[in-house]
Design a protein around this motif. Structure first.
Motif, PDB file in Angstrom:
ATOM      1  N   ARG A   1       1.936   0.593  -8.566  1.00 36.68           N
ATOM      2  CA  ARG A   1       1.602   0.838  -7.155  1.00 36.68           C
ATOM      3  C   ARG A   1       0.360   1.739  -7.041  1.00 36.68           C
ATOM      4  NH1 ARG A   1       4.914  -0.810  -3.483  1.00 36.68           N
ATOM      5  NH2 ARG A   1       6.906  -0.483  -4.535  1.00 36.68           N
ATOM      6  N   ASN A   2       0.272   2.743  -7.899  1.00 36.52           N
ATOM      7  CA  ASN A   2      -0.899   3.621  -7.870  1.00 36.52           C
ATOM      8  C   ASN A   2      -2.176   2.858  -8.198  1.00 36.52           C
ATOM      9  OD1 ASN A   2       0.640   5.804  -7.178  1.00 36.52           O
ATOM     10  ND2 ASN A   2       0.792   6.623  -9.250  1.00 36.52           N
ATOM     11  N   LYS A   3      -2.071   1.930  -9.141  1.00 40.81           N
ATOM     12  CA  LYS A   3      -3.245   1.126  -9.504  1.00 40.81           C
ATOM     13  C   LYS A   3      -3.686   0.279  -8.300  1.00 40.81           C
ATOM     14  CE  LYS A   3      -6.261  -0.097 -12.422  1.00 40.81           C
ATOM     15  NZ  LYS A   3      -7.062   0.922 -13.122  1.00 40.81           N
ATOM     16  N   ILE A   4      -2.711  -0.297  -7.616  1.00 40.06           N
ATOM     17  CA  ILE A   4      -3.031  -1.113  -6.435  1.00 40.06           C
ATOM     18  C   ILE A   4      -3.676  -0.225  -5.359  1.00 40.06           C
ATOM     19  CG2 ILE A   4      -2.054  -2.569  -4.578  1.00 40.06           C
ATOM     20  CD1 ILE A   4       0.050  -3.488  -6.647  1.00 40.06           C
ATOM     21  N   ALA A   5      -3.159   1.000  -5.213  1.00 39.20           N
ATOM     22  CA  ALA A   5      -3.718   1.939  -4.223  1.00 39.20           C
ATOM     23  C   ALA A   5      -5.177   2.266  -4.565  1.00 39.20           C
ATOM     24  CB  ALA A   5      -2.884   3.213  -4.187  1.00 39.20           C
ATOM     25  N   GLU A   6      -5.430   2.448  -5.846  1.00 34.22           N
ATOM     26  CA  GLU A   6      -6.783   2.778  -6.304  1.00 34.22           C
ATOM     27  C   GLU A   6      -7.771   1.657  -5.945  1.00 34.22           C
ATOM     28  OE1 GLU A   6      -6.489   3.970 -10.515  1.00 34.22           O
ATOM     29  OE2 GLU A   6      -8.389   2.885 -10.749  1.00 34.22           O
ATOM     30  N   ILE A   7      -7.341   0.414  -6.069  1.00 31.01           N
ATOM     31  CA  ILE A   7      -8.265  -0.707  -5.826  1.00 31.01           C
ATOM     32  C   ILE A   7      -8.249  -1.167  -4.366  1.00 31.01           C
ATOM     33  CG2 ILE A   7      -8.951  -3.039  -6.584  1.00 31.01           C
ATOM     34  CD1 ILE A   7      -7.310  -2.543  -9.147  1.00 31.01           C
ATOM     35  N   TYR A   8      -7.062  -1.255  -3.781  1.00 33.90           N
ATOM     36  CA  TYR A   8      -6.943  -1.881  -2.442  1.00 33.90           C
ATOM     37  C   TYR A   8      -6.559  -0.889  -1.336  1.00 33.90           C
ATOM     38  CZ  TYR A   8      -7.065  -6.067  -5.288  1.00 33.90           C
ATOM     39  OH  TYR A   8      -7.446  -7.036  -6.179  1.00 33.90           O
ATOM     40  N   GLY A   9      -6.376   0.368  -1.714  1.00 35.36           N
ATOM     41  CA  GLY A   9      -6.029   1.378  -0.702  1.00 35.36           C
ATOM     42  C   GLY A   9      -4.531   1.610  -0.628  1.00 35.36           C
ATOM     43  N   ASN A  10      -4.178   2.783  -0.120  1.00 31.59           N
ATOM     44  CA  ASN A  10      -2.780   3.190  -0.122  1.00 31.59           C
ATOM     45  C   ASN A  10      -1.901   2.365   0.805  1.00 31.59           C
ATOM     46  OD1 ASN A  10      -0.818   4.937  -1.209  1.00 31.59           O
ATOM     47  ND2 ASN A  10      -0.734   5.978   0.778  1.00 31.59           N
ATOM     48  N   GLU A  11      -2.457   1.945   1.932  1.00 34.28           N
ATOM     49  CA  GLU A  11      -1.634   1.186   2.873  1.00 34.28           C
ATOM     50  C   GLU A  11      -1.175  -0.131   2.249  1.00 34.28           C
ATOM     51  OE1 GLU A  11      -3.374   0.656   6.805  1.00 34.28           O
ATOM     52  OE2 GLU A  11      -1.811  -0.875   7.159  1.00 34.28           O
ATOM     53  N   VAL A  12      -2.117  -0.820   1.609  1.00 38.21           N
ATOM     54  CA  VAL A  12      -1.774  -2.081   0.928  1.00 38.21           C
ATOM     55  C   VAL A  12      -0.705  -1.797  -0.129  1.00 38.21           C
ATOM     56  CG1 VAL A  12      -2.661  -3.919  -0.577  1.00 38.21           C
ATOM     57  CG2 VAL A  12      -4.050  -3.116   1.342  1.00 38.21           C
TER      58      VAL A  12
END
Ligand code: PGA
Length: 250
Positions: free
Chosen positions: A190-201
């Motif tokens: 989830r942190n990796k996704i937040a890093e690339i696509y933002g925390n909301e995503v």
């Protein structure tokens, strides 16, 4: 609040008559759940499963698809074909396909894009091997697989992707990751996704755990902060056992 999504993966099991009986038996057992219920069945069961699950809360998925729409690809089935009969979900990049059928991060990425092009929801599997785990590489392996799988997708597509974290050493072995370890790995993803696509995503993406989930361990796993349900192999073949997993919070 993210929904819990409980998906069965029948793998290469169940003939059409068995699929019909299982779904018929399962239907009343899961009809009152607020969790999402999906069964990913062999190609030869899809049509029967779709008919049997019609007008129920059970959704049907396939276990693989090709990334091209049509053409000279003997033995393959396209996303367009799956969509045409009413399939809603498709598992992509299961470790058994990566291991035995030469699935790569690149084909996984192409298949996810093709799934979205055909309005199918992908359930994308990532997970480390025992060797990688023992070398302390779990976080690196799973975040890299996630990044490559999602490359080039829009934020909206990423939010509609279900990710299944499945440590390979836990699949079909009876060995389950501890709920704490599984949850921590999922937080890494989830942190990796937040890093690339933002925390909301990242906060909206469903991330499941898979690997020897059964009715006796489902509750502990699914009640952690970040595990949003499970991808269930062996324990999804029997209606009663799978229903107990679906109803873990009842
Ligand atoms: P298992 O399989 O539940 O039988 O370990 C999970 C999976 O491979 O999706």
């Amino acid at each position: 609040m993210r929904k819990k999504v409980i998906a069965g993966n029948w793998k290469m099991n169940m003939l059409p008559n068995e699929a019909i009986s299982m779904i018929t038996e399962l239907t009343p057992m899961v009809k009152d759940t607020e969790n999402e219920v999906i069964l990913c069945v062999p190609y030869t069961d899809l049509f029967y499963a779709l008919l049997t699950a019609q007008d129920t809360n059970i959704k049907i998925g396939a276990q693989n698809m090709h990334f091209e729409e049509k053409g000279a690809y003997t033995g393959e089935v396209s996303g367009k074909m799956l969509k045409s009969i009413g399939v809603e979900y498709v598992i992509i990049g299961h470790s058994e396909r990566r291991q035995y059928f030469a699935e790569t991060d690149e084909t996984v990425n192409k298949k996810i894009k093709a799934a979205f092009a055909n309005e199918l929801k992908p359930i994308v599997c990532v997970g480390e091997s025992l060797e990688q785990k023992e070398a302390g590489k779990t976080a690196e392996v799973i975040t890299n697989q996630t990044k490559l799988a999602l490359e080039g997708l829009t934020n909206e597509q990423v939010q509609n992707t279900i990710i299944a974290y499945e440590p390979i050493w836990a699949i079909g072995t009876g060995k389950t990751a501890t709920s704490e370890d599984a949850n921590n790995s999922i937080i890494c993803i989830r942190n990796k996704i937040a890093e690339i696509y933002g925390n909301e995503v990242a906060q909206n993406v469903i991330i499941q755990y898979g690997g020897s989930v059964k009715s006796s361990n489902a509750k502990e796993l699914f009640e952690t902060s970040d595990i949003d349900g499970g991808l269930i192999g062996g324990a999804s073949l029997k209606a009663e056992e799978f229903a107990k997993i679906v109803n873990y919070n009842k």
